[in-house]
Motif scaffolding. Structure first.
Motif, PDB file in Angstrom:
ATOM      1  N   ALA A  80      -3.251   3.464  -1.292  1.00 54.09           N
ATOM      2  CA  ALA A  80      -2.314   4.627  -2.053  1.00 54.09           C
ATOM      3  C   ALA A  80      -3.321   5.500  -2.526  1.00 54.09           C
ATOM      4  O   ALA A  80      -4.695   5.447  -2.716  1.00 54.09           O
ATOM      5  CB  ALA A  80      -1.895   3.886  -3.327  1.00 54.09           C
ATOM      6  N   ALA A  85       1.545   6.618  -0.431  1.00 52.59           N
ATOM      7  CA  ALA A  85       1.311   5.290  -0.060  1.00 52.59           C
ATOM      8  C   ALA A  85       1.527   5.214   1.634  1.00 52.59           C
ATOM      9  O   ALA A  85       2.233   5.665   2.192  1.00 52.59           O
ATOM     10  CB  ALA A  85       1.995   4.235  -0.896  1.00 52.59           C
ATOM     11  N   PHE A 102       2.459   1.235  -6.966  1.00 54.93           N
ATOM     12  CA  PHE A 102       1.236   0.609  -5.975  1.00 54.93           C
ATOM     13  C   PHE A 102       0.935  -0.864  -5.960  1.00 54.93           C
ATOM     14  O   PHE A 102       0.526  -1.396  -5.295  1.00 54.93           O
ATOM     15  CB  PHE A 102       0.012   1.407  -5.906  1.00 54.93           C
ATOM     16  CG  PHE A 102       0.258   2.971  -5.971  1.00 54.93           C
ATOM     17  CD1 PHE A 102       1.327   3.380  -4.907  1.00 54.93           C
ATOM     18  CD2 PHE A 102      -0.580   3.665  -6.469  1.00 54.93           C
ATOM     19  CE1 PHE A 102       1.303   4.802  -4.557  1.00 54.93           C
ATOM     20  CE2 PHE A 102      -0.593   4.976  -6.221  1.00 54.93           C
ATOM     21  CZ  PHE A 102       0.418   5.652  -5.538  1.00 54.93           C
TER      22      PHE A 102
END
Length: 184
Positions: free
Chosen positions: A146, A160, A170
């Motif tokens: 990410a 991401a 994330f």
């Protein structure tokens, strides 16, 4: 740079960014190298000022590259953060967003970060020492990648390999889409 394309979260698009890619390589000595390449016009992103290469908390509040590493079937995972400033962080989690205290910076080798900015974008290279990775077979190690991008006006855009929720997250294991064995 070859590698994989990161995508902006639908809730935080940043069309001024032409591309954001990541490439990973796993060496025979067990170290993991990560390279990020962001292509965008100058003046779009706010990049942190260069500081002493040291562990720091809260890097994700600004432009920051991140890697999440866990073992399949185990809720524990680690989060690695690298800032263009040269600062870095390593966190251990026992389960989803349950951070072990304190951060594991002091117990693990320092991150090696190389950052370069140019008129058409920037690159960041980092190396994770084998001691910082979980002890497990490469086929069982899951990885999420990410990046947080801060605009010059202070807004954040979340990128991401995969997004799994309405809001950027994330830490969600559904975003750990790579296997170490696939890049070894």
């Amino acid at each position: 740079m070859n590698g994989m394309e990161l995508l902006p979260h639908p809730a935080t698009p940043l069309p001024q960014v032409d591309s954001l890619r990541v490439a990973l390589s796993f060496s025979g000595d067990g170290n993991l190298s990560v390279g990020f390449d962001c292509r965008c016009p100058a003046g779009v992103l706010r990049l942190p000022q260069v500081r002493a290469a040291d562990a720091a908390d809260g890097l994700w509040r600004h432009t920051c590259c991140e890697l999440f590493v866990g073992v399949q079937g185990d809720p524990a995972y680690r989060e690695f953060n690298w800032s263009p400033s040269g600062q870095w962080a390593i966190y251990a989690f026992s389960a989803y967003r349950e951070r072990a205290a304190p951060p594991v910076h002091a117990r693990l080798p320092a991150a090696g970060i190389k950052f370069a900015a140019a008129p058409g974008g920037w690159t960041l290279r980092a190396r994770i020492n084998a001691l910082a990775l979980p002890e497990a077979a490469a086929a069982q190690i899951e990885i999420g990648v990410a990046v947080v991008l801060e605009t010059v006006v202070g807004g954040l855009s979340y990128w991401a390999l995969r997004h799994a929720a309405e809001r950027p997250d994330f830490h969600a294991r559904e975003t750990f889409v790579l296997r170490l064995a696939d890049i070894a």
